[in-house]
Design a protein around this motif. Structure first.
Motif, PDB file in Angstrom:
ATOM      1  N   ALA A 343      39.570  68.161  22.350  1.00  0.00           N
ATOM      2  CA  ALA A 343      39.183  69.821  22.578  1.00  0.00           C
ATOM      3  C   ALA A 343      39.603  71.253  21.477  1.00  0.00           C
ATOM      4  N   GLN A 344      39.888  70.317  20.618  1.00  0.00           N
ATOM      5  CA  GLN A 344      39.608  71.549  18.900  1.00  0.00           C
ATOM      6  C   GLN A 344      38.612  70.463  18.370  1.00  0.00           C
ATOM      7  N   GLY A 345      37.707  70.557  18.888  1.00  0.00           N
ATOM      8  CA  GLY A 345      36.255  69.877  18.254  1.00  0.00           C
ATOM      9  C   GLY A 345      36.250  68.451  17.366  1.00  0.00           C
ATOM     10  N   TYR A 346      37.479  67.983  17.291  1.00  0.00           N
ATOM     11  CA  TYR A 346      37.431  66.356  16.016  1.00  0.00           C
ATOM     12  C   TYR A 346      37.902  65.418  17.387  1.00  0.00           C
ATOM     13  N   LEU A 347      36.187  64.588  16.916  1.00  0.00           N
ATOM     14  CA  LEU A 347      36.047  63.117  18.055  1.00  0.00           C
ATOM     15  C   LEU A 347      37.404  62.175  17.441  1.00  0.00           C
ATOM     16  N   CYS A 348      37.872  61.448  17.793  1.00  0.00           N
ATOM     17  CA  CYS A 348      38.667  60.365  17.158  1.00  0.00           C
ATOM     18  C   CYS A 348      38.967  59.486  17.780  1.00  0.00           C
ATOM     19  N   GLU A 349      39.838  58.499  17.609  1.00  0.00           N
ATOM     20  CA  GLU A 349      40.138  57.326  18.272  1.00  0.00           C
ATOM     21  C   GLU A 349      41.689  56.678  18.312  1.00  0.00           C
ATOM     22  N   PRO A 350      42.246  56.190  19.196  1.00  0.00           N
ATOM     23  CA  PRO A 350      43.837  56.075  19.530  1.00  0.00           C
ATOM     24  C   PRO A 350      44.410  56.135  18.058  1.00  0.00           C
ATOM     25  N   HIS A 351      44.050  55.191  17.302  1.00  0.00           N
ATOM     26  CA  HIS A 351      45.450  55.027  15.906  1.00  0.00           C
ATOM     27  C   HIS A 351      45.085  56.295  14.669  1.00  0.00           C
ATOM     28  N   GLY A 352      44.087  57.649  15.054  1.00  0.00           N
ATOM     29  CA  GLY A 352      44.141  58.386  14.583  1.00  0.00           C
ATOM     30  C   GLY A 352      44.788  59.651  15.249  1.00  0.00           C
ATOM     31  N   ALA A 353      44.933  59.258  16.454  1.00  0.00           N
ATOM     32  CA  ALA A 353      45.469  60.229  17.224  1.00  0.00           C
ATOM     33  C   ALA A 353      46.517  59.933  17.057  1.00  0.00           C
ATOM     34  N   ILE A 354      47.522  59.144  17.177  1.00  0.00           N
ATOM     35  CA  ILE A 354      49.140  58.809  17.192  1.00  0.00           C
ATOM     36  C   ILE A 354      49.274  59.338  14.956  1.00  0.00           C
ATOM     37  N   ALA A 355      48.348  59.538  14.803  1.00  0.00           N
ATOM     38  CA  ALA A 355      48.863  59.615  13.596  1.00  0.00           C
ATOM     39  C   ALA A 355      49.073  61.345  14.214  1.00  0.00           C
ATOM     40  N   TYR A 356      47.775  61.816  14.140  1.00  0.00           N
ATOM     41  CA  TYR A 356      47.798  63.188  14.237  1.00  0.00           C
ATOM     42  C   TYR A 356      49.630  64.175  15.037  1.00  0.00           C
ATOM     43  N   GLN A 357      49.317  63.748  16.336  1.00  0.00           N
ATOM     44  CA  GLN A 357      50.467  63.702  17.170  1.00  0.00           C
ATOM     45  C   GLN A 357      51.437  64.162  16.824  1.00  0.00           C
ATOM     46  N   VAL A 358      52.171  63.018  15.570  1.00  0.00           N
ATOM     47  CA  VAL A 358      53.353  62.582  15.235  1.00  0.00           C
ATOM     48  C   VAL A 358      53.466  63.719  14.022  1.00  0.00           C
ATOM     49  N   LEU A 359      52.357  63.379  13.437  1.00  0.00           N
ATOM     50  CA  LEU A 359      52.566  65.074  11.976  1.00  0.00           C
ATOM     51  C   LEU A 359      52.505  66.340  12.955  1.00  0.00           C
ATOM     52  N   LYS A 360      51.345  66.915  14.012  1.00  0.00           N
ATOM     53  CA  LYS A 360      51.404  67.624  14.267  1.00  0.00           C
ATOM     54  C   LYS A 360      53.313  68.024  14.909  1.00  0.00           C
ATOM     55  N   ASP A 361      53.756  67.204  15.695  1.00  0.00           N
ATOM     56  CA  ASP A 361      55.170  67.173  16.053  1.00  0.00           C
ATOM     57  C   ASP A 361      55.908  67.780  14.953  1.00  0.00           C
ATOM     58  N   GLN A 362      56.213  67.071  13.371  1.00  0.00           N
ATOM     59  CA  GLN A 362      57.114  67.320  12.487  1.00  0.00           C
ATOM     60  C   GLN A 362      56.616  67.523  11.527  1.00  0.00           C
ATOM     61  N   LEU A 363      55.075  68.618  11.577  1.00  0.00           N
ATOM     62  CA  LEU A 363      54.967  69.705   9.883  1.00  0.00           C
ATOM     63  C   LEU A 363      55.150  70.855  10.199  1.00  0.00           C
ATOM     64  N   GLN A 364      56.240  70.905   8.957  1.00  0.00           N
ATOM     65  CA  GLN A 364      57.299  72.319   9.102  1.00  0.00           C
ATOM     66  C   GLN A 364      56.601  73.573   8.730  1.00  0.00           C
ATOM     67  N   GLU A 365      57.000  74.859   8.436  1.00  0.00           N
ATOM     68  CA  GLU A 365      55.919  76.305   8.395  1.00  0.00           C
ATOM     69  C   GLU A 365      55.454  75.891   6.715  1.00  0.00           C
ATOM     70  N   GLY A 366      54.374  76.335   6.780  1.00  0.00           N
ATOM     71  CA  GLY A 366      54.035  76.336   4.973  1.00  0.00           C
ATOM     72  C   GLY A 366      53.303  75.051   3.915  1.00  0.00           C
ATOM     73  N   GLU A 367      53.918  73.732   5.554  1.00  0.00           N
ATOM     74  CA  GLU A 367      53.277  72.217   4.665  1.00  0.00           C
ATOM     75  C   GLU A 367      52.127  72.239   5.292  1.00  0.00           C
ATOM     76  N   THR A 368      51.015  71.481   4.442  1.00  0.00           N
ATOM     77  CA  THR A 368      49.628  71.208   4.658  1.00  0.00           C
ATOM     78  C   THR A 368      49.688  69.519   5.357  1.00  0.00           C
ATOM     79  N   GLY A 369      49.246  69.438   6.475  1.00  0.00           N
ATOM     80  CA  GLY A 369      49.138  68.285   6.853  1.00  0.00           C
ATOM     81  C   GLY A 369      47.786  67.378   6.708  1.00  0.00           C
ATOM     82  N   LEU A 370      48.326  65.498   6.186  1.00  0.00           N
ATOM     83  CA  LEU A 370      47.234  65.494   6.792  1.00  0.00           C
ATOM     84  C   LEU A 370      47.302  64.026   7.437  1.00  0.00           C
ATOM     85  N   PHE A 371      46.067  63.473   8.063  1.00  0.00           N
ATOM     86  CA  PHE A 371      46.855  62.374   8.467  1.00  0.00           C
ATOM     87  C   PHE A 371      45.220  61.146   8.680  1.00  0.00           C
TER      88      PHE A 371
END
Length: 424
Positions: A343-371
């Motif tokens: 929906a955000q315009g990025y086509l991924c697959e299940p492994h990357g989707a898990i890494a993205y979601q867990v990162l999104k849930d735990q990312l704090q203000e001022g941090e840069t996230g990379l999955f």
């Protein structure tokens, strides 16, 4: 380069021995006795992927391999990019699927093939490895056609995607593939039993290309530096990296990069329902459950082989395991995450989707996230198309193998049968 066996520290080997042996006494993992602290990180990050990787691997391996040979090994192995792509505000993807088999394992597999060709010595070599999906293809293609090297790859029958299977089970030649009627942990156990059989090891020149082989692990360190090189200075200083984790080699490589001096604030180990490590980090009790099959099959591992290396690094660096983030998603949550990315315009697959979601849930203000995106979405064509309601064209690398017949043998989970097969 000096390495020691984590289980038996008195067993010391050099880089060439570790590459040729794979595993140490009592199935112990080899680990570098020292990891240098690099002082010129900014200078390194200004270099190209190949030039930077040559310097990083030279610092790790030392002068055991002449500089011109090591430089050629890296140049021959890393022939494809690893781009960083923005997915959302402060969240980026490191795409590791631009190699010949469309998965991150190409980095380690190709470098290991170069390393083994350099240090092999005389005599026949048999590579025996287990795969939960992508290792098989990367190893098969990296070693395909190499003289006096035979490759035998074990995989759990019916538990990897059809396209993953086609990518490495259609080559033939010096590549033999075996579908085991069991799960990935059973395949790994068979490999370990083979390494414990000294007579067998000597008879066929046994070696492993799993992430337990140190050459593969060291190669993976390089793409963490490549990710940082594509971010600005401010982003690097507050960088949080989420690693889709199965056998935990990928996370180990990231932790080595941090040990070398790469400024990564913290790591997150992201798993599927096979959540041994997240539960261990919460409770302090190591209690593997039976492995369950999931959409993210390359992470269907309940007893991750590389975990002792992770703990060794934390212990040696004086880090606390409480600093390591973790999270696990079930299949329903994985599907939701994949849809959110799309929906955000990025086509991924299940492994990357898990890494993205867990990162999104735990990312704090001022941090840069990379999955880490460890595989091309088309390798999971059936599930991605079903979840997203789209049609995925096959890249040429997959399409040509998809049209070929499978050449795999089938075998029950029985070491005596495998032993006879290897001696054939």
């Amino acid at each position: 380069m000096n390495l020691y066996n984590i289980k038996h520290p008195e067993q010391q080997v050099n880089f060439a021995q570790a590459v040729r042996q794979g595993l140490g006494k009592d199935q112990g993992l080899f680990f570098p006795a020292t990891i240098p602290q690099l002082s010129n990180i900014d200078e390194l990050l200004a270099l190209s992927l190949v030039e930077r990787s040559q310097k990083i691997l030279a610092a790790l391996i030392g002068d055991e391999i002449p500089a011109d040979k090591l430089n050629a090994m890296v140049k021959n192995a890393f022939t494809f990019p690893a781009p960083v792509v923005k997915v959302a505000d402060n969240i980026y993807a490191l795409e590791l699927f631009h190699g010949p088999t469309l998965a991150f394992k190409d980095f380690g597999g190709r470098f290991m093939a170069q390393a083994l060709a350099t240090v092999r010595g005389d005599g026949k070599i048999t590579i025996l490895t287990a795969t939960s999906g992508d290792t098989g293809a990367a190893v098969a293609h990296a070693f395909y056609g190499l003289e006096n090297i035979e490759v035998v790859i074990l995989y759990p029958k019916g538990k990897i995607s059809p396209l993953q299977e086609k990518l490495f089970c259609t080559l033939g030649g010096n590549i033999r593939t075996v579908a085991i009627n069991a799960d990935f942990d059973a395949c790994q156990s068979l490999v370990k039993q083979a390494f414990d059989d000294e007579e067998l090891r000597q008879a066929i020149g046994l070696n492993s290309a799993n992430s337990i082989n140190i050459s593969r692990l060291l190669a993976q360190v390089c793409y963490y530096f490549e990710a940082a090189a594509q971010l600005n200075t401010e982003q690097r200083q507050n960088l949080v990296v989420s690693v889709p984790s199965g056998n935990f080699g990928n996370l180990t490589a990231g932790l080595i990069a941090k040990t070398l001096g790469l400024p990564i604030k913290r790591f997150i180990a992201s798993t599927n329902a096979n959540d041994t490590v997240p539960r261990y980090l919460q409770t302090g009790e190591w209690q593997p459950n039976a492995t369950v099959a999931t959409l993210s099959n390359a992470m269907d591992v309940s007893r991750p082989n590389n975990w002792p290396r992770v703990e060794e690094l934390f212990k040696r660096n004086g880090w606390n395991l409480s600093e390591l983030g973790s999270g696990a998603l079930n299949d329903a949550q994985t599907e939701t995450a994949l849809k959110a990315q799309y929906a955000q315009g990025y086509l991924c697959e299940p492994h990357g989707a898990i890494a993205y979601q867990v990162l999104k849930d735990q990312l704090q203000e001022g941090e840069t996230g990379l999955f880490l995106c460890t595989a091309h979405p088309a390798k999971f064509k059936e599930s991605v198309e079903r979840i997203l309601g789209i049609e995925l064209p096959l890249p040429d690398a997959l399409d040509k193998h998809n049209k070929l017949p499978l050449l795999s043998d089938e075998m029950d989970n029985d070491f005596a049968t495998l032993r006879a097969y290897l001696l054939k």
